[in-house]
Structure formats: C-alpha cells, structure tokens
Design an enzyme around this catalytic site. Structure first.
Site, PDB file in Angstrom:
ATOM      1  N   CYS A   7      -4.016   2.628  -6.081  1.00  0.00           N
ATOM      2  CA  CYS A   7      -3.344   2.628  -4.771  1.00  0.00           C
ATOM      3  C   CYS A   7      -2.144   3.564  -4.718  1.00  0.00           C
ATOM      4  O   CYS A   7      -1.678   3.897  -3.628  1.00  0.00           O
ATOM      5  CB  CYS A   7      -2.908   1.214  -4.400  1.00  0.00           C
TER       6      CYS A   7
ATOM      7  N   HIS B 213      -5.598   0.571   4.680  1.00  0.00           N
ATOM      8  CA  HIS B 213      -5.202   0.990   3.332  1.00  0.00           C
ATOM      9  C   HIS B 213      -6.332   1.770   2.673  1.00  0.00           C
ATOM     10  O   HIS B 213      -7.145   1.212   1.932  1.00  0.00           O
ATOM     11  CB  HIS B 213      -4.852  -0.254   2.515  1.00  0.00           C
TER      12      HIS B 213
ATOM     13  N   CYS C 103       2.121  -1.808  -4.884  1.00  0.00           N
ATOM     14  CA  CYS C 103       1.544  -2.368  -6.093  1.00  0.00           C
ATOM     15  C   CYS C 103       0.284  -1.573  -6.424  1.00  0.00           C
ATOM     16  O   CYS C 103      -0.254  -0.850  -5.588  1.00  0.00           O
ATOM     17  CB  CYS C 103       1.229  -3.849  -5.921  1.00  0.00           C
TER      18      CYS C 103
ATOM     19  N   GLY D 179      -3.519  -1.687  -8.731  1.00  0.00           N
ATOM     20  CA  GLY D 179      -4.498  -2.465  -9.461  1.00  0.00           C
ATOM     21  C   GLY D 179      -4.339  -2.372 -10.975  1.00  0.00           C
ATOM     22  O   GLY D 179      -3.902  -1.345 -11.504  1.00  0.00           O
TER      23      GLY D 179
END
Length: 400
Positions: free
Chosen positions: A95, A356, A386, A388
C-alpha cells in the site's frame, strides 16, 4: 567524494479519478495505459521541461503481474512517448508503493544523482486481484502460529485484531466511515479535487440486443466513483461483518477496492531554474517502520513519529494529513494513539469513500497533499499509511 544534500521539489502532481474495481469506469482500462496517460498529464503541467531531462520513472505497484507486470513503469514510459533514454523501474511496498516511489525519486535528487525524476503509482484491482492471479505463500508462514495464518487469510483479520486491542467499537468505525463519505461528497461538490485530478476519457462497449449491433460510447470521468451521498449510520449498521463472526469490520467501514494512478514530477533547484519551473512543494522527509504483521494497521503509529523526527517537526505542525483509511479500525487506532487533530486528518475523506488502488494510493494522496497545501495556504502536509505484512510509512511535504 561526498555530495552535498540538496532539496527535491515537486513541480507537477496529478492523478486519475479513482474507479470502483470490476464494475467501475476503469474496469476495461489497462493499467499500463492508465499510467501512461497519467505520465503525459503530469508532463503537460510543465511545458517548459525538456522530457529528455527526466532521469528515471519510478512507479509503485502492489501486485506487479499480468496487465501491470513486466516492469509497468518502463512500459508506461514508452507508451507515454517519453524519450527512450528515460528509464523505468517498478517498486513494491504494497500500500505504500506509490509513496516509496516518491521517496526514492526525491532521494536520487537529494544526493545529486539526478536532476529530474518522475514518481508514480498504478493499480488495477479490476484486472489483477488482491492476491494476484496465482498466489503462492511460503508454507513456512503457517509455522509460527495464529498470527501469521491470519495474515495469509486476509487483511480484514488484522483490522479485527486492531479493533480488539485498541478497543475501537463498531459504532465508532461506522461513524468514521460515514464522515469519510460526508467529507468526500462535500469536497466534490465544492470542486476541491479539480486541481489534482486529470479527467480521463473512457470507452464503454456493449451490444444492442434488438439489432445485434455493437454499441460504443465514450465519456469523460473527472470525479472519484466511490463516495455515496446515500450513506447513513443506519445503513452501515445493517451490514454484516465479513472477516469474523463476532467482529466489527464490515465492507462499509473498510476501504474500497479500486483502480487508479497518480504521478509527480520532482526536480532539483538547478533544474527548476534551468527549465523555469514553479515548485509546488519540497519533499521533507520519509520513514518506514515495521510492526507485528497481525496488527499491520497500526504501522503509522511508528512511522509518523520517525518521519517527524527526521524533519524536526511535530504532528501539530501538520496542516493537512492524508492517513490512508485501509480500515476505520486502524485509522481510529492511529488517530487516538498519536492524538492527531481530526480536523486536519483526511479533510476531503479517505479510502473508505474515495477508494484505495493499493500501489497507486501513495502517489495519489501525495498529489492531494501537494495541491491542498497550495490551495489552503498551509505550510506542512503528510501522507501516511499502514502496509500489509506489518509496516507503516509516512512522508512529509512543505509548501513552497
């Protein structure tokens, strides 16, 4: 011989509208073409820049395979018509891929190895699914107990763990999700996304069932597809949990799967002067930190203070913070733990309403911050998320 650290300036920043995956307006738009379109749009913002001065294109992509594989950054650079002398490299920090691309581009300039760089991100979750077309996790990941098994089965379980540990209620998550939609709708209606979004022409193909003739329609999209004006607390409360039977995380208080791309052009002070460019912002600092994978959503709790320390700033100095809303649970955990001012966190909504597109989000939200600092006459802004498998990332920008 050591080189003196120099500043890296953002001189162009744009993004596509964000489309819903699978049924949205970019469902048939190849990600390499979408990224190429975005690169051309960024270059169009700086007509005095010689494209041959671009050293490299760094593009983030979380699932770099299939239609967005084979080094999509280089492919998009060629498709965009950049000189063949311009390189391209694809980076993956899930991300935070797009934000990492910005950091890497800025660092090349700051250490004197480049004068002009393009940082970008792209993701088509319509064409490439969340875990890829043929996911193959190492069997060893299952050997360390429940926490790693949870990661293997999905991010939603990590959000449930965060909600439990940080005591974030279902009611608080739904209220946060509703506010995300409310802010996004208000921003769209006020035209506040106009400076950062490049309208994209999409083609829809179908069949006239009465005549058997193909139907081709072209339209221009200029707003994110995700925000829903009909969202209510009552509607959110009726949604079932999707990751745990007695959990609190639902589709309504989680980020949307999406398609999109973003691109920024960065330049040194010398290049700014040589090509008569107008700096929009200065890249200030970046930090990434790891956390336990089973609570990956709280990564920003570690990354934000680290980025602030590098910049010599406090979170109170930030006039605008783009905190990626992977889940309402983790967003609230970060906000509450760090004591962030909710007035400056996602003032135009976040991923729960806007979407997203994984590896593109960092570049997209960087474009949001850069233009927000200019529009609102603010000094500092931050992009954070954040990541993964247990990471957090944060980048800070200063209006010029």
């Amino acid at each position: 011989m050591s080189k003196q650290i120099q500043d890296a300036y953002i001189v162009a920043a744009t993004r596509t509208p964000i489309g819903k995956s699978h049924k949205g307006f970019f469902r048939n738009y190849r990600p390499d073409d979408l990224l190429a379109t975005t690169l051309r749009a960024a270059l169009a913002q700086v007509p005095t820049l010689d494209p041959a001065a671009v050293e490299d294109v760094i593009a983030g992509c979380a699932i770099p395979e299939a239609q967005q594989g084979l080094n999509v950054a280089r492919i998009a650079a060629v498709l965009a018509g950049l000189p063949k002398s311009v390189g391209g490299v694809t980076v993956n920090r899930f991300c935070a891929s797009g934000l990492t691309a910005v950091q890497m581009a800025a660092d090349r300039i700051r250490v004197g190895e480049a004068e002009v760089m393009i940082a970008a991100g792209v993701e088509s979750m319509s064409m490439v699914p969340m875990m890829g077309n043929s996911p193959s996790l190492s069997p060893t990941i299952f050997a360390n107990g429940d926490e790693d098994v949870g990661i293997a089965y999905g991010m939603g379980l990590t959000a449930e763990k965060v909600a439990q540990q940080w005591k974030v209620t279902r009611e608080a998550q739904d209220a946060f999700a509703l506010e995300s939609h409310r802010r996004s709708i208000a921003a769209q209606q006020a035209g506040r996304f106009a400076d950062e979004i490049t309208p994209i022409e999409v083609t829809d193909r179908g069949l006239n069932l009465a005549t058997g003739e193909p139907v081709v329609k072209t339209r221009t999209v200029n707003l994110d597809e995700g925000p829903r004006p009909d969202t209510t607390l009552e509607g959110l409360a009726r949604l079932r949990t999707v990751f745990a039977a007695r959990g609190t995380v639902t589709a309504g208080n989680s980020s949307q799967t999406s398609d999109g791309a973003g691109a920024l052009i960065l330049a040194s002070e010398a290049a700014v002067k040589r090509f008569n460019l107008k700096p929009l912002a200065r890249f200030v600092s970046f930090a990434s930190r790891g956390v336990r994978p089973e609570i990956m959503g709280v990564g920003p709790i570690e990354a934000i203070p680290a980025a602030l320390k590098l910049a010599g700033l406090k979170h109170e100095d930030m006039g605008w913070i783009e905190l990626n809303e992977a889940f309402a649970a983790q967003s609230l955990a970060v906000i509450n733990t760090l004591g962030l001012n909710t007035d400056v966190v996602n003032p135009m909504g976040g991923a729960i309403s806007l979407g997203h597109p994984l590896g593109a989000t960092g570049a997209i939200r960087s474009a949001t911050v850069v233009h927000a600092l200019q529009r609102e006459n603010l000094k500092y802004g931050m992009v954070t998320m954040c990541v993964g498998m247990g990471q957090g990332a944060a980048g800070i920008f200063e209006r010029v």
